[in-house]
Design an enzyme around this catalytic site. Structure first.
Site, short mmCIF file in Angstrom:
data_model
loop_
_atom_site.label_atom_id
_atom_site.label_comp_id
_atom_site.label_asym_id
_atom_site.label_seq_id
_atom_site.Cartn_x
_atom_site.Cartn_y
_atom_site.Cartn_z
N LYS A 280 6.69 3.73 -3.83
CA LYS A 280 6.41 3.92 -5.26
C LYS A 280 5.55 5.17 -5.43
CE LYS A 280 5.57 0.92 -9.20
NZ LYS A 280 5.64 -0.45 -9.68
N GLU A 365 7.02 -16.08 -16.19
CA GLU A 365 6.29 -16.57 -17.36
C GLU A 365 6.54 -18.06 -17.60
OE1 GLU A 365 8.00 -13.74 -17.23
OE2 GLU A 365 6.52 -12.18 -17.65
N ARG A 393 10.07 -15.73 -22.95
CA ARG A 393 10.71 -16.40 -21.82
C ARG A 393 10.33 -17.87 -21.68
NH1 ARG A 393 12.48 -12.87 -17.40
NH2 ARG A 393 13.92 -11.59 -18.60
C1 LIG Z 1 9.68 -10.76 -18.18
C2 LIG Z 1 8.84 -9.56 -17.85
N1 LIG Z 1 7.57 -9.74 -17.46
C3 LIG Z 1 6.81 -8.66 -17.16
C4 LIG Z 1 7.32 -7.41 -17.24
C5 LIG Z 1 6.42 -6.19 -16.98
N2 LIG Z 1 6.87 -5.44 -15.83
C6 LIG Z 1 7.59 -4.32 -15.94
S1 LIG Z 1 7.99 -3.65 -14.49
C7 LIG Z 1 7.15 -4.84 -13.65
C8 LIG Z 1 7.08 -4.79 -12.16
C9 LIG Z 1 8.41 -4.70 -11.57
O1 LIG Z 1 8.28 -4.53 -10.21
P1 LIG Z 1 9.55 -4.14 -9.38
O2 LIG Z 1 10.71 -4.92 -9.83
O3 LIG Z 1 9.20 -4.26 -7.95
O4 LIG Z 1 9.83 -2.64 -9.77
P2 LIG Z 1 9.00 -1.33 -9.40
O5 LIG Z 1 8.29 -0.94 -10.65
O6 LIG Z 1 8.06 -1.65 -8.29
O7 LIG Z 1 10.01 -0.34 -9.02
C10 LIG Z 1 6.58 -5.76 -14.52
C11 LIG Z 1 5.76 -6.90 -14.13
C12 LIG Z 1 8.65 -7.27 -17.66
N3 LIG Z 1 9.23 -6.08 -17.80
N4 LIG Z 1 9.39 -8.36 -17.94
#
Ligand SMILES: Cc1ncc(C[n+]2csc(CCOP(=O)(O)OP(=O)(O)O)c2C)c(N)n1
Length: 647
Positions: A280, A365, A393
């Protein structure tokens, strides 16, 4: 510039192999510059530059379908599909979205924004393809964070049953927004350390291939046996045991290696998961060092990585963070839960101080709410801090697990109202509607920073389900002198006037002050009510207000349907119907009906609101101070002319 050669989908395939590393570098520079200028998701996008290039080199767009989970990492995909100019207006009103949008490009197969949907959607595409007889390939790209979401596992379970050809790319960077948590994360950690395995497996298979006749058969047998050699080498091959072919891990910054695996994956019958390891923030050292800070960022200075605008005032999240720390100190029963949003919801300090009472449950959630219900049933005082749109959700869990049992769970709902540049998937404009439909759910909204603090203290000792919704951004520091004690179900009258009563919910109190000042210039002296409790409503006040106020104006940053304004309107309508139905009124009916107040509902229209600066959006939606003042003046004029508007 190699990047300039990319005008549309598949142009990347025309490049020389030697140009690819240069393209990756140019894309990174481009992204850093644009995001530094406009803000946006940086670290996740820098991590998937080569991964996206490899996908675009192996697959044919728009025929093949690529589905990006969450979608915040789709910037390189946008660049490679001819949307370079769009970055000038990234996340601006009417400009290019920061997420995939089907209406933006044929190469965006599925709109995303919330996490863990890509495997379900991809499986839907793959299954539809079987029915329609088409021949495209389907690839869902999901992060290790998003894979902690239950829906992703429901989809994997279903995928192993359907056995359709379908590729899942697991983009594993060890990070959700913060560090990824839980058993899945450890499992992936184990897989990551087995890089030798991929080499060994390929080595064994290559050697066997060389043995005439028997070798070929043995390779087939090894491939057919689910357990095969993998089982011997890797404990708990979770995916293989589910009937999903596991390929990898592969270096997500090595385009050639990924292309080889993607081509292999395309030949596999059934569902295949390609495990790609990325970093990342790759290529920009501040983001490599602080991937969480650069997950989503405001504009920043490239040289230092520091934000262009230094924040000098507290936002609502800071206020919540402080009060949680104080409550945690005072009361051992106070526990805090986040669904992978420790930073965003302000629970980091609570985590540091009371690690045993802090829970990051992953992007889950629904689980978070039922988990909180369990904690509450066992006598604790759980506070689930969550963004308004993500709590959508967990509707059933709030209803079925918390509210039917009337359990004392506090919902600290951040980002309620318009959130701005993340757009339609993230606007927190539905919570008053979905929460107020649930019996036993109590709902508050603070007018300013002190009130948020008072409300959180009130909520954790309230003993029943209760939600506090507060907006993104700077906490209002006006009206400090109005700090009446919170009384259950009671509103707060900020000042009293006549003719017009403004009933403002939370963030709209500040706007109502502006409206009130504007109306004063036109000779109207308003009453201003800080609603405080959207559920239960202050019925005593609703009975009192029509005396002396011809017009009641409800103001909320929520859609109209199911919102506060509609509840107020329906309160008076029900009262009117009751009056009509009541024999007791007899000949008095006409006279009584005159006391029905005229109501004007100021709310977000019943539609999805796209991305853009919050002030711009408020104006466009007609809920900024000036628009509201003008609307009220029009209604007052009509009322004077005897033409009442319908509710
Ligand atoms: C239902 C929901 N909860 C929380 C989020 C906030 N959120 C956006 S990206 C993320 C982390 C995602 O991590 P990952 O899938 O590993 O992707 P990366 O950013 O590390 O590439 C979160 C918690 C969201 N988009 N949707």
């Amino acid at each position: 510039m190699v990047l300039e050669k990319i005008e549309g989908p598949n142009d990347i395939k025309k490049l020389e192999e030697s140009e690819l590393p240069l393209l990756a570098e140019e894309i990174r520079n481009f992204l850093i510059q644009r995001i530094a200028e406009h803000g946006g998701h940086l670290a996740s996008n820098l991590g998937v530059v080569e991964l996206t290039m490899a996908l675009h080199l192996c697959f044919q767009l728009p025929e093949d379908r690529i589905i990006w989970d969450v979608g915040h990492q789709s910037y390189t995909h946008k660049l490679l599909t001819g949307r370079r100019d769009g970055f000038e207006t990234l996340r601006k009103y009417k400009g290019m979205s920061g997420f995939p949008k089907r209406k933006e490009s044929k190469c965006d197969s599925f709109d995303t924004g919330h996490s863990s949907t890509s495997i379900s959607a991809g499986l839907g595409y793959a299954s539809a393809r079987e029915i329609t007889g088409e021949n495209y390939r389907v690839v869902s790209v999901i992060g290790d964070g998003a894979l902690t979401g239950g829906m992703a596992w429901e989809a994997l379970n279903n995928a192993s049953l359907l056995k359709t050809n379908f590729i899942i790319v697991l983009n594993d960077n060890k990070m959700s927004i913060s560090e990824n948590v839980g058993g899945l994360s450890s499992h992936l950690g184990n897989l990551r350390t087995t890089e030798a395995y991929q080499g060994l497996k390929t080595g064994v298979i290559n050697s066997l291939h060389k043995i005439p006749v028997y070798g070929e058969r043995m390779v087939v047998r090894i491939r057919r046996t689910k357990s095969g050699i993998k089982q011997l080498l890797i404990p708990g091959m979770l995916f293989e045991n589910m009937g999903i072919t596991y390929l990898g891990p592969v270096d997500g910054h090595d385009i050639g290696a990924m292309m080889r695996v993607f081509r292999d994956a395309s030949k596999v019958n059934g569902v295949v998961l390609v495990h790609v390891i990325t970093q990342k923030g790759k290529g920009y050292s501040p983001a490599e060092r602080h991937p969480a800070r650069f997950h989503g960022t405001e504009p920043f200075a490239i040289e230092t990585g520091l934000p262009l605008k230094r924040r000098t005032t507290a936002n609502y999240t800071d206020i919540f963070s402080t009060v949680m720390r104080k409550l945690g100190e005072r009361d051992q029963k106070v526990t805090a839960i986040t669904a992978a949003m420790e930073d965003g919801t302000g629970l980091k300090r609570f985590h540091n101080m009371f690690p045993e009472r802090f829970f990051d449950v992953g992007i889950a959630e629904g689980h978070a709410v039922t988990f909180a219900a369990g904690l509450a049933a066992a006598g604790l005082k759980p506070v689930f801090a969550v963004y308004s749109s993500f709590l959508q959700r967990a509707y059933d869990q709030m209803l079925h697990d918390v509210c039917i049992q009337d359990l004392p769970v506090t919902f600290a709902i951040d980002r309620a109202g318009l959130v701005g540049s993340d757009g339609e998937t993230h606007q927190g404009i539905f919570d008053l509607s979905y929460l107020s439909s649930i019996p036993n759910m109590n709902i508050m909204a603070p007018k300013n920073k002190w009130e948020l603090s008072d409300m959180v203290k009130f909520a954790v000792n309230f003993g029943h389900p209760i939600a506090i919704r507060y907006p993104r951004g700077e906490a209002y520091a006006g009206l400090k002198e109005c700090r009446e004690k919170i009384v259950y179900g009671k509103s707060e009258k900020i000042y009293e006037g006549s003719q017009i009563a403004l009933l403002a919910v939370g963030s709209m109190v500040k706007i109502a002050e502006e409206v009130s000042a504007g109306l004063k210039e036109h000779g109207y002296d308003c009453t201003l009510v800080n609603v405080r409790f959207v559920q239960p409503m202050d019925q005593e006040l609703l009975e009192e207000l029509p005396n002396g106020h011809g017009l009641l104006v409800t103001m909320e940053e929520n859609v109209r349907k199911g919102g506060f304004g509609e509840h107020v309107a329906s309160y008076y309508e029900n009262r009117r119907l009751r009056e009509i139905a009541s024999q007791a009124w007899g000949a008095d009916i006409e006279e009584k009906q005159q006391y029905q107040p005229q109501i004007l509902n100021i709310s977000v229209p019943d539609e999805y609101v796209e991305h853009g600066n919050v002030d711009v959006l408020r104006k466009e939606l007609g809920i900024d101070g000036k628009s509201v003042t003008d609307k009220i003046l029009t209604v007052m004029k009509e009322m004077k002319n005897g033409r009442q508007k319908s509710l």
